[in-house]
Design a protein around this motif. Structure first.
Motif, PDB file in Angstrom:
ATOM      1  N   VAL A  27      42.731  65.047 106.525  1.00  0.00           N
ATOM      2  CA  VAL A  27      41.288  65.088 106.802  1.00  0.00           C
ATOM      3  C   VAL A  27      40.532  64.247 105.783  1.00  0.00           C
ATOM      4  O   VAL A  27      39.640  63.469 106.134  1.00  0.00           O
ATOM      5  N   HIS A  28      40.887  64.404 104.510  1.00  0.00           N
ATOM      6  CA  HIS A  28      40.188  63.667 103.455  1.00  0.00           C
ATOM      7  C   HIS A  28      40.427  62.171 103.587  1.00  0.00           C
ATOM      8  O   HIS A  28      39.532  61.357 103.342  1.00  0.00           O
ATOM      9  N   LYS A  29      41.629  61.801 103.968  1.00  0.00           N
ATOM     10  CA  LYS A  29      41.943  60.381 104.169  1.00  0.00           C
ATOM     11  C   LYS A  29      41.115  59.812 105.316  1.00  0.00           C
ATOM     12  O   LYS A  29      40.688  58.649 105.284  1.00  0.00           O
ATOM     13  N   LEU A  30      40.864  60.654 106.328  1.00  0.00           N
ATOM     14  CA  LEU A  30      40.125  60.214 107.516  1.00  0.00           C
ATOM     15  C   LEU A  30      38.633  60.032 107.243  1.00  0.00           C
ATOM     16  O   LEU A  30      38.043  59.027 107.623  1.00  0.00           O
ATOM     17  N   ILE A  31      38.019  61.029 106.569  1.00  0.00           N
ATOM     18  CA  ILE A  31      36.554  60.999 106.403  1.00  0.00           C
ATOM     19  C   ILE A  31      36.108  60.575 105.006  1.00  0.00           C
ATOM     20  O   ILE A  31      34.996  60.060 104.839  1.00  0.00           O
ATOM     21  N   GLY A  32      36.949  60.785 103.989  1.00  0.00           N
ATOM     22  CA  GLY A  32      36.582  60.427 102.622  1.00  0.00           C
ATOM     23  C   GLY A  32      35.494  61.326 102.062  1.00  0.00           C
ATOM     24  O   GLY A  32      34.930  62.172 102.763  1.00  0.00           O
ATOM     25  N   ASP A  33      35.172  61.131 100.785  1.00  0.00           N
ATOM     26  CA  ASP A  33      34.114  61.922 100.145  1.00  0.00           C
ATOM     27  C   ASP A  33      32.758  61.657 100.785  1.00  0.00           C
ATOM     28  O   ASP A  33      31.935  62.556 100.947  1.00  0.00           O
ATOM     29  N   SER A  34      32.510  60.405 101.156  1.00  0.00           N
ATOM     30  CA  SER A  34      31.223  60.041 101.768  1.00  0.00           C
ATOM     31  C   SER A  34      31.046  60.725 103.113  1.00  0.00           C
ATOM     32  O   SER A  34      29.965  61.235 103.437  1.00  0.00           O
ATOM     33  N   GLY A  35      32.117  60.762 103.908  1.00  0.00           N
ATOM     34  CA  GLY A  35      32.050  61.424 105.209  1.00  0.00           C
ATOM     35  C   GLY A  35      31.779  62.911 105.067  1.00  0.00           C
ATOM     36  O   GLY A  35      30.981  63.481 105.814  1.00  0.00           O
ATOM     37  N   ALA A  36      32.442  63.544 104.097  1.00  0.00           N
ATOM     38  CA  ALA A  36      32.220  64.966 103.859  1.00  0.00           C
ATOM     39  C   ALA A  36      30.790  65.233 103.431  1.00  0.00           C
ATOM     40  O   ALA A  36      30.165  66.221 103.828  1.00  0.00           O
ATOM     41  N   SER A  37      30.240  64.329 102.599  1.00  0.00           N
ATOM     42  CA  SER A  37      28.860  64.473 102.139  1.00  0.00           C
ATOM     43  C   SER A  37      27.885  64.349 103.304  1.00  0.00           C
ATOM     44  O   SER A  37      26.927  65.130 103.421  1.00  0.00           O
ATOM     45  N   ILE A  38      28.116  63.384 104.195  1.00  0.00           N
ATOM     46  CA  ILE A  38      27.229  63.192 105.351  1.00  0.00           C
ATOM     47  C   ILE A  38      27.259  64.419 106.261  1.00  0.00           C
ATOM     48  O   ILE A  38      26.212  64.911 106.695  1.00  0.00           O
ATOM     49  N   ILE A  39      28.459  64.916 106.563  1.00  0.00           N
ATOM     50  CA  ILE A  39      28.594  66.082 107.434  1.00  0.00           C
ATOM     51  C   ILE A  39      27.930  67.296 106.808  1.00  0.00           C
ATOM     52  O   ILE A  39      27.263  68.091 107.491  1.00  0.00           O
TER      53      ILE A  39
END
Length: 206
Positions: free
Chosen positions: A164-176
């Protein structure tokens, strides 16, 4: 069906399963898979117990100290709103909780189970969404099932954390996390309005 979806989305917003993934990766960095799996199971189990405690005993505690549910609903809505605003405008959940990493092996309890999964917002939400004056025991059971279903999503995402982290990254997690904060702010305002309506005997907002 729409009501079930609304309850699921509410708990998804306050628990924020995706935002928990970077926190988990940070607190378990350098450990083997056996240790990580143990942390996941313990963290989710503790979160289930904590949130179910608030479902069962939250309103009883309020009644014991003579706090009207409408007052708690307003206060809880304000706290949820502040929590949501911090998700939108402040540091996102992953950013703020990674900074609070302890030098302890009890990472499953803090910060993973509390406050990352069983967050203050989730605790308040568990009480507000299972009010005895508004919901039958069947409705409360269904709500609790939706809450546990979200915790099931947390379990799956943590078991697949690396992917999951590889897919969305820290930036993706922050946006969500910020999008969840926006949804949560709407729910919080509704709770405040309903609390005011209950207190003054006005029409309840839906």
């Amino acid at each position: 069906m729409n009501e079930l979806l609304a309850v699921f989305i509410f708990f998804f917003a306050v628990i924020d399963p995706i935002g928990t993934v970077p926190v988990f990766i940070a607190v378990t960095r350098g450990h083997d898979e056996k240790f990580k799996r143990k942390v996941i199971l313990k963290a989710v189990a503790v979160s289930v117990l904590v949130l179910l405690f608030f479902v069962v005993a939250g309103e009883l505690l309020l009644n014991a100290i003579n706090i009207p549910l409408s007052a708690f609903q307003i206060a809880g809505g304000i706290v949820l709103l502040l929590f949501a605003l911090s998700m939108i405008f402040g540091e996102s959940k992953p950013e703020s909780e990674i900074k609070s990493l302890p030098n302890s092996t009890e990472t499953a309890i803090f910060p993973l189970a509390i406050p990352s999964i069983a967050s203050p917002g989730a605790m308040l939400g568990a009480v507000l969404m299972t009010r005895n004056t508004e919901y039958s025991w069947v409705e409360q059971l269904i709500t609790s099932s939706m809450m546990i279903a979200v915790l099931g999503v947390v379990l799956v995402l943590l078991l697949l954390a690396a992917q999951v982290h590889k897919l969305i990254g820290d930036s993706g997690a922050s946006i969500i996390s910020r999008i969840m904060g926006l949804i949560l702010s709407s729910v919080a305002v509704t709770n405040i309005l309903n609390g005011i309506a209950h207190y003054f005997g006005l029409q309840v907002f839906t």
